[in-house]
Design an enzyme around this catalytic site. Sequence first.
Site, PDB file in Angstrom:
ATOM      1  N   ARG A 190      45.720   7.892 120.656  1.00  0.00           N
ATOM      2  CA  ARG A 190      46.858   8.508 121.355  1.00  0.00           C
ATOM      3  C   ARG A 190      47.593   7.469 122.196  1.00  0.00           C
ATOM      4  O   ARG A 190      48.820   7.465 122.273  1.00  0.00           O
ATOM      5  CB  ARG A 190      46.370   9.660 122.232  1.00  0.00           C
ATOM      6  CG  ARG A 190      46.210  10.995 121.517  1.00  0.00           C
ATOM      7  CD  ARG A 190      45.371  10.911 120.240  1.00  0.00           C
ATOM      8  NE  ARG A 190      45.237  12.208 119.599  1.00  0.00           N
ATOM      9  CZ  ARG A 190      44.214  13.038 119.814  1.00  0.00           C
ATOM     10  NH1 ARG A 190      43.229  12.693 120.635  1.00  0.00           N
ATOM     11  NH2 ARG A 190      44.163  14.187 119.184  1.00  0.00           N
ATOM     12  N   ASP A 370      37.217  17.712 112.989  1.00  0.00           N
ATOM     13  CA  ASP A 370      37.591  18.719 113.982  1.00  0.00           C
ATOM     14  C   ASP A 370      39.032  19.183 113.777  1.00  0.00           C
ATOM     15  O   ASP A 370      39.865  18.480 113.220  1.00  0.00           O
ATOM     16  CB  ASP A 370      37.431  18.149 115.392  1.00  0.00           C
ATOM     17  CG  ASP A 370      38.358  16.967 115.650  1.00  0.00           C
ATOM     18  OD1 ASP A 370      38.403  16.061 114.792  1.00  0.00           O
ATOM     19  OD2 ASP A 370      39.048  16.952 116.689  1.00  0.00           O
ATOM     20  N   GLU A 371      39.292  20.390 114.273  1.00  0.00           N
ATOM     21  CA  GLU A 371      40.644  20.933 114.416  1.00  0.00           C
ATOM     22  C   GLU A 371      41.493  20.754 113.157  1.00  0.00           C
ATOM     23  O   GLU A 371      42.657  20.357 113.225  1.00  0.00           O
ATOM     24  CB  GLU A 371      41.338  20.310 115.626  1.00  0.00           C
ATOM     25  CG  GLU A 371      40.633  20.623 116.936  1.00  0.00           C
ATOM     26  CD  GLU A 371      41.290  20.005 118.151  1.00  0.00           C
ATOM     27  OE1 GLU A 371      41.169  20.574 119.243  1.00  0.00           O
ATOM     28  OE2 GLU A 371      41.919  18.927 118.011  1.00  0.00           O
ATOM     29  N   TRP A 437      30.737  19.579 120.132  1.00  0.00           N
ATOM     30  CA  TRP A 437      31.710  19.491 121.218  1.00  0.00           C
ATOM     31  C   TRP A 437      32.204  20.852 121.693  1.00  0.00           C
ATOM     32  O   TRP A 437      32.546  21.017 122.863  1.00  0.00           O
ATOM     33  CB  TRP A 437      32.900  18.624 120.795  1.00  0.00           C
ATOM     34  CG  TRP A 437      33.853  19.263 119.832  1.00  0.00           C
ATOM     35  CD1 TRP A 437      33.728  19.346 118.484  1.00  0.00           C
ATOM     36  CD2 TRP A 437      35.112  19.892 120.151  1.00  0.00           C
ATOM     37  NE1 TRP A 437      34.812  19.996 117.924  1.00  0.00           N
ATOM     38  CE2 TRP A 437      35.673  20.338 118.918  1.00  0.00           C
ATOM     39  CE3 TRP A 437      35.804  20.131 121.342  1.00  0.00           C
ATOM     40  CZ2 TRP A 437      36.903  21.005 118.870  1.00  0.00           C
ATOM     41  CZ3 TRP A 437      37.029  20.791 121.285  1.00  0.00           C
ATOM     42  CH2 TRP A 437      37.564  21.220 120.065  1.00  0.00           C
ATOM     43  N   TYR A 462      33.552  16.342 128.859  1.00  0.00           N
ATOM     44  CA  TYR A 462      34.904  15.930 128.491  1.00  0.00           C
ATOM     45  C   TYR A 462      35.591  15.292 129.696  1.00  0.00           C
ATOM     46  O   TYR A 462      36.069  15.980 130.602  1.00  0.00           O
ATOM     47  CB  TYR A 462      35.696  17.120 127.939  1.00  0.00           C
ATOM     48  CG  TYR A 462      35.654  17.150 126.426  1.00  0.00           C
ATOM     49  CD1 TYR A 462      34.464  16.905 125.746  1.00  0.00           C
ATOM     50  CD2 TYR A 462      36.794  17.386 125.673  1.00  0.00           C
ATOM     51  CE1 TYR A 462      34.412  16.899 124.366  1.00  0.00           C
ATOM     52  CE2 TYR A 462      36.755  17.389 124.281  1.00  0.00           C
ATOM     53  CZ  TYR A 462      35.555  17.140 123.640  1.00  0.00           C
ATOM     54  OH  TYR A 462      35.509  17.116 122.267  1.00  0.00           O
ATOM     55  N   ASP A 464      38.369  13.728 129.933  1.00  0.00           N
ATOM     56  CA  ASP A 464      39.823  13.821 130.057  1.00  0.00           C
ATOM     57  C   ASP A 464      40.248  15.048 130.848  1.00  0.00           C
ATOM     58  O   ASP A 464      41.419  15.186 131.209  1.00  0.00           O
ATOM     59  CB  ASP A 464      40.485  13.836 128.681  1.00  0.00           C
ATOM     60  CG  ASP A 464      39.946  14.938 127.781  1.00  0.00           C
ATOM     61  OD1 ASP A 464      38.714  15.031 127.658  1.00  0.00           O
ATOM     62  OD2 ASP A 464      40.749  15.688 127.189  1.00  0.00           O
ATOM     63  N   TRP A 508      39.309  11.512 125.767  1.00  0.00           N
ATOM     64  CA  TRP A 508      40.503  11.581 124.928  1.00  0.00           C
ATOM     65  C   TRP A 508      41.687  11.044 125.716  1.00  0.00           C
ATOM     66  O   TRP A 508      41.763  11.208 126.938  1.00  0.00           O
ATOM     67  CB  TRP A 508      40.740  13.014 124.464  1.00  0.00           C
ATOM     68  CG  TRP A 508      39.580  13.560 123.686  1.00  0.00           C
ATOM     69  CD1 TRP A 508      38.606  14.396 124.123  1.00  0.00           C
ATOM     70  CD2 TRP A 508      39.253  13.259 122.327  1.00  0.00           C
ATOM     71  NE1 TRP A 508      37.695  14.645 123.128  1.00  0.00           N
ATOM     72  CE2 TRP A 508      38.064  13.964 122.006  1.00  0.00           C
ATOM     73  CE3 TRP A 508      39.851  12.463 121.341  1.00  0.00           C
ATOM     74  CZ2 TRP A 508      37.474  13.890 120.750  1.00  0.00           C
ATOM     75  CZ3 TRP A 508      39.261  12.407 120.088  1.00  0.00           C
ATOM     76  CH2 TRP A 508      38.086  13.111 119.801  1.00  0.00           C
ATOM     77  N   GLU A 510      45.222  11.493 125.377  1.00  0.00           N
ATOM     78  CA  GLU A 510      46.583  12.023 125.363  1.00  0.00           C
ATOM     79  C   GLU A 510      47.320  11.740 126.678  1.00  0.00           C
ATOM     80  O   GLU A 510      48.503  11.394 126.670  1.00  0.00           O
ATOM     81  CB  GLU A 510      46.570  13.543 125.113  1.00  0.00           C
ATOM     82  CG  GLU A 510      46.250  13.939 123.688  1.00  0.00           C
ATOM     83  CD  GLU A 510      44.774  14.219 123.489  1.00  0.00           C
ATOM     84  OE1 GLU A 510      44.429  14.971 122.565  1.00  0.00           O
ATOM     85  OE2 GLU A 510      43.952  13.677 124.268  1.00  0.00           O
TER      86      GLU A 510
END
Length: 652
Positions: A190, A370-371, A437, A462, A464, A508, A510
Amino acid sequence: MIKRFKRLAGLITIMGGLLSGNVLLGQGNPPESIKIIPEPVSVLPGTGTFSLPSQLVVSYQGIEKGENEQMDYVKAAFIRTMHQQNNSIQIKEAASAASKADVRFELLLKEDTALKQEGYRLTVDGRGIKVVANKPAGLFYGIQTLRQLMPVMEMTTGAIHEQQIVGIPCVVIADYPRFGWRGLMLDVSRHFFTKQEVMDYIQEMSHYKYNMFHWHLTDDEGWRIQIKAFPKLTSVGAWNVKKTGYFGTFSPVTADDKYDYGGFYTQEDIKEVVAFAKAHFINVLPELDMPGHSMAAIASYPELSCTPGADKYHVRSGEAGFMDWTDSGIVAHYDNTLCPANPKVYDFLDKVFGEVAELFPFGYIHIGGDECAKTFWKINPEIQALMKKEHLKNMDEVQSYFEKKVEKIVESKGKKVIGWDEILEGGVAPNAAIMSWRGEKGGIAASKMKHDVVMSPTTYAYLDYMQGDPALEPRVYASLRLKKAYQFDPVPAGADPAFIKGGQANLWSEQLYNIRHAQYMTWPRGLAIAECLWTPKHQKNWDSFVSRVEAQFALFDRDSVKYAPSMYDPDIAVSQNGDSTLKITLLKELDNIDLYYSVDNSFPDNFYPRYTVPFDLPKDAAMLRVISYRDGKPIGRLITINRNDLEKRNKK
């Protein structure tokens, strides 16, 4: 003029654990002056200190075990640690193992089974320092403990340390980890971080006995690893449009925007990072996320998709409207998936994983999983034909078909597959390990299926997520306080512990625009996860941990590593009384601080009202301000929230 430096020191309190032969017995809390993270298995304090001489003689024994390369890493780590403490100290290696030495490192020729493969025994007495271990990794971890035993030298005139006597408390520490997998994940897709920034991050995590660096190298926003067979992955896939603000809300990219923000690591860069990590006893786990999160790859090679119009796609820059997360699943507005029905995809992955396997010695490759939005799969005739041919009943089984094909490719390169817990859906690949996760449920289920598991639930791990009140922290959709992170147990109720390899925290990127903010988000929550992965569960103690965290703050300050002071700041909760007035509740993470507040637009100090119970915000008050004090001095940051934002919190 060189000024005198202050040092942090304290008296040793006689308390601690016991050593009995090869049996290590833990203690309640370590002595007040010994503040180690992760807390060691056993601490037996002595009396007095050992003063480091300005000319330090060091010996290394047991090298005949054939561990020459790793012993070189130990030597380099010791020299680095000493010079970080005092860069004028002179270090000389003893002529022989039998020579008189101030510091002795010894690999045991006869294994001490209590210490296991990564354990060590550290002894400091009036004569010197001795570290023994079964393997060089144990000696390295002993050095990290020694680093924290030494008083912190506060610098006031730049990088030069004034020579002075450094007293190390006398102690015997016996220690070994609870888990073999102790990881941190850094997302460089990211936002790109340079090779040097990545290596600095690896060095920081090594200080707290992490041994796994999970490198998230590909995603919708960037492909960061050079693949010689597919040069467009980095000439196109490594670059997007620079935008600043809140990722996921950015304005659409225009025709005038330039795709020049990002970067990638050459294969020589990768080799250098892997070698650097190895010298810090850290494995590197590469992740190439698929079949979802693949827009950077598809923008580079549209033929990897089976959706018409993919040749018009670009690497995502964080603009809004890319996907929607709904109660019924993920809805994609662009197809960011590699196509499971496209034979070219598997030819592509065979070449990609062939190059990746050569670059990373570690036995696993992370394939993401994932996702994965199936929005476009559901309407694709090629996917429908695949389902009919392979007797696949639903989209989860389509993804499972893909994952099993990928596993065979990865295994053909001599590696094992690990993926996020979504790869359990539709039928997990036979030999895949699971990284759980989405809470702990996936990890529990996978362990019962006899799949190896690494726990990294959002609930605890997590990094982030916001770590303090949203009025202070950069906005993220969820929060994770330090105290909550410290409650992490990689073996949740119902899991089969035989298949829990360990755990890790994930960062993460972002909302991370630079490495300083990455540090801020990692520490001190990374300290909490480190202790949860190393220290015996029954020895964990929140109050003791907080005291030891504050000792690490001094080390972070010395080494110019940024960290979050969020544990000193309260969370501010808002509710509504029956008469529509707002009720304010201040929630502390630490018991030993006092909160003072104002509602009259002025700046509170410890002469203002001290918070004791929830209070009503006056009808016409425009804002609330809160600050934390300890022992009569401000310790937290000033929090200011206007009335409109307080009312929004009440509505939520």
